[in-house]
Structure formats: structure tokens, C-alpha cells
Write an enzyme that holds these catalytic residues in place. Sequence first.
Site, short mmCIF file in Angstrom:
data_model
loop_
_atom_site.label_atom_id
_atom_site.label_comp_id
_atom_site.label_asym_id
_atom_site.label_seq_id
_atom_site.Cartn_x
_atom_site.Cartn_y
_atom_site.Cartn_z
N GLY A 1 0.83 -1.19 0.00
CA GLY A 1 0.00 0.00 0.00
C GLY A 1 0.86 1.25 0.00
O GLY A 1 1.78 1.36 0.81
N ASP B 1 0.76 2.09 8.54
CA ASP B 1 0.36 1.33 9.72
C ASP B 1 1.33 1.49 10.89
O ASP B 1 1.00 1.14 12.02
CB ASP B 1 0.23 -0.16 9.38
CG ASP B 1 -0.95 -0.44 8.47
OD1 ASP B 1 -1.95 0.29 8.55
OD2 ASP B 1 -0.87 -1.39 7.67
N MET C 1 -7.65 2.49 8.85
CA MET C 1 -6.84 1.32 8.55
C MET C 1 -6.08 0.88 9.80
O MET C 1 -5.92 1.63 10.75
CB MET C 1 -5.88 1.61 7.40
CG MET C 1 -6.56 1.69 6.04
SD MET C 1 -5.35 1.96 4.70
CE MET C 1 -6.45 1.83 3.28
N GLY C 2 -5.57 -0.33 9.73
CA GLY C 2 -4.83 -0.92 10.85
C GLY C 2 -5.19 -2.38 10.98
O GLY C 2 -6.14 -2.73 11.66
N GLU D 1 -9.91 -1.10 11.38
CA GLU D 1 -10.45 -2.15 10.50
C GLU D 1 -10.09 -3.54 11.00
O GLU D 1 -10.76 -4.52 10.66
CB GLU D 1 -9.91 -1.96 9.09
CG GLU D 1 -8.40 -2.14 8.98
CD GLU D 1 -7.85 -2.01 7.58
OE1 GLU D 1 -8.64 -1.75 6.65
OE2 GLU D 1 -6.62 -2.15 7.40
N TYR E 1 -8.63 4.72 1.33
CA TYR E 1 -7.42 5.18 0.65
C TYR E 1 -7.11 6.65 0.91
O TYR E 1 -5.97 7.09 0.77
CB TYR E 1 -7.56 4.98 -0.86
CG TYR E 1 -7.38 3.56 -1.34
CD1 TYR E 1 -7.24 2.51 -0.43
CD2 TYR E 1 -7.35 3.26 -2.69
CE1 TYR E 1 -7.08 1.21 -0.86
CE2 TYR E 1 -7.19 1.96 -3.13
CZ TYR E 1 -7.05 0.93 -2.22
OH TYR E 1 -6.88 -0.36 -2.65
N ARG F 1 -4.19 7.58 3.23
CA ARG F 1 -2.82 7.38 2.79
C ARG F 1 -2.48 8.17 1.52
O ARG F 1 -1.35 8.10 1.04
CB ARG F 1 -2.55 5.90 2.56
CG ARG F 1 -3.21 5.27 1.35
CD ARG F 1 -3.03 3.77 1.37
NE ARG F 1 -3.25 3.16 0.07
CZ ARG F 1 -3.45 1.88 -0.14
NH1 ARG F 1 -3.46 1.05 0.89
NH2 ARG F 1 -3.62 1.39 -1.35
#
EC number: 2.7.1.90
Length: 422
Positions: A12, A143, A189-190, A246, A296, A299
Amino acid sequence: MPKNALYAQSGGVTAVINASAWGVIEAVRGHPAHFGTCYAARNGILGVLEEEILDLDEEDPLTLAALRHTPGGAFGSCRFDLGDLKRDRAQYERLVEVFHAHDIGYFFYNGGGGSMDTAHKVARIGDELGYPITAVGVPKTIDNDLGMTDTSPGFGSAAKFIATVVREASLDVESAHTTSTRVFILEVMGRHAGWLAAAAALAQEYDGRPPMLILFPETPFDLGDFLTQLQMAVRTHGYCVVVASEGLKNPDGSLFSVAQSHDIYAYTQLGGVAPRLAEIIRQETGLKLHWSVVDYIQRAARHLASRVDVQQAYAVGRSAVEGVVAGEHSFMPVIRRDSDRPYRWSIDRVPLEAVASIERGLPPAFISPDGYGITAACRDYLRPLIEGEDYPPFDRGLPCYPRIRGVLRPQRCAPFRVESPG
């Protein structure tokens, strides 16, 4: 004649991965006695296997320099893990074939823990197949779960974005909560590490507003306790912001929500935590709510990048090259925190084998005793990483992000079909 260098991106992407790319390219070109030409692979290690090698001499120098402020992966990325060196020997023989055909002796792979494993495997080619290749990892991941480094380039900017949008969205909710939305849920995210979720707490001001519950993947999700805490916050403050990772897990360790599984790449796409939470809260409490998934955007938001993050991303790219010039190999540059106040940092280097496929979660000491917030130690750790602004140039109200031409070198090897591992 010195050997050529090859740079590639993996996994990513981030708002600052291209700053690392420019750090590598600029440093390689600054050492003509040590390196030949600097190339880039299209779509990471897949581009090497498929012999899609980009000729950077065909690019406008100003476009390459503009990579420092351009988000995304300028050269294309991939999620692909090399197979076992013995079982999937054909992949490694193909890499040697392509490296040899383009006289490549140096490989810089920009990615996370899995990418460091790939770089480590490439570094072993010289021992196993008799082809000398110096492979170096260049760290990145929003992350923040890479081992051996104080922080991972890409995280600071994503953390800054999340804290910003949480603060702004919470003001929206606060404005009309008496007659409208009482709960706002944001999914971040994570996969296994709650660093990004923790960053949301930076949105809170000195008086604790907005009221917030953070759901970390490191803390097993207790639905009953969560609903109790949520209703208590709403009764006290009138509204509450929920930030959910997530990778949220049930008490038995299973994922709370999965968007899609990918058997080919052994990769599970996470997602769906926010809408599932929303449905449960509606059914159990009747509270009016809204939910959002930054996905997205967290990031890609280069317009709000952390200046510290940009500087660190560029620095690890340059350090990767400088380490090679100094005679090192099979390493990854890492960021060392020299002091908190004032915040000072430096670059060190660690062996690839020490970081390959290693994941670092949020330390227990960074999560508050109730499991729904962060400690002062975590706040002190996070705050310097989001400091400063590094705006891209704007034209007619929008940021300018140049694109590379992407001219491929002529292929010199036979076509190769990539077999997916597993």
C-alpha cells in the site's frame, strides 16, 4: 564500469513514498563513480519478473524532483510475495536473468515488513545463484508497524490527516447533536496495529472534547461494555465520536468484519467495521448516527502531509544509497528518536533479517486502562510525528502532481509467466 541501480515500490502506497523514491534517485545520481544508471521497476517485484524496467533518463528532471511532493506510487506498486527459494527457484532464476540483462547490481525495495522479506530474499540470490546483487530495504507504511524503527515513513502524514478530519467532523456533530446525529463512527486502517486509530485521539482538546471511544485491534472487542460506555458518553456530552480500526477483533481473536478474502495472495481485505457497528448501535440504542470510512484517502492526502514525515521519507531514501556507498548491504535504514522535547531524530541502519515480516503493535502502555483511549506516553510519542506542514504547489486551487512518462527499456529476456505462490 559500475553496475546499475534499480528502485521499486511495494504494498500500500503512502502520501510520502515518492519522497523516498526521489531520495534514492537523487543520491544514486550523486555517486556516478559507484553506480551506473538508476532505473525503476514498474509495479514492484512483479515488474522485475516481467522485465518492465523504466528508463528514468527519459524523464523530465523537474518531474522526478516533484516526486518529493507527489502522493501515490509513481512507478506502480504490487502485493506479491516471492516464493520459497528452493521450491520456487524459477522466480529467482528469472530475477537473476533480468538483473544480468540490464547490468543491475543494486536493488532498492521500498515497502513494509513483507517487502523487507522480499528484499532479504533478493539479497540471498548472490549466495544461492552466484549473482552478486546488493539488496536494500527502504521503509514505508502508514500502519507504523515496522520493527526496529521509531516510526515508519508514511505514518506521520496519515496520522495528521486522521486527527484533522476527526476534529473537523466532531465539530459538525457537536453543532447539531441535540436534534440530529448523536454518534459519528470513523473506520481507519490498521490490520493488526492500532497506531492510526490512536492518532485520532490527538484531535481531542485540553477539555477532552470531542468525547471519543477508540477501538483498537490490540484490545478484544467487548460489545456489551462498549455500548455501556457509548451511552454514558452520549448522556454526559450529548454526542460521541467512535474511531474503529479495521482490524478490530472479537474476544475469541476472530475479525469483527472482513470485506473480502484473497486466496491467491493469502491476503484478506479488511473493512465493514463501521457499517456493522452502526447497525448494532441502531438496534441496541436507537441513537441517530452516521459513519464514514476514510480508506485510501488517509494514505493519499498529500495536501496535509506532515513536514516531519516528508523529511524522514526523503532521508531514508538517501540513507539507503549512502549505506551502500559506505560498503553496507542487506540492510534497512531506520529512524531513531534522539529526544522528545525538543523532538530530534537521526537515521540508523539494521539488518534486513531483523525486520523482514515483523509487525509491531501498539504497546499496552500506550492504551488507557479502560481500553478506549491513549495514555500521555502515547500522546507524547505521536505528537511530534504530525508536526509541520509541507504543502505541494497549487494551480487554480488544486495541488499539482506531475506524472512520469513511464518509458520502458527494451526487453532483452524471453517472456515470463508469473505463478502466484500458494
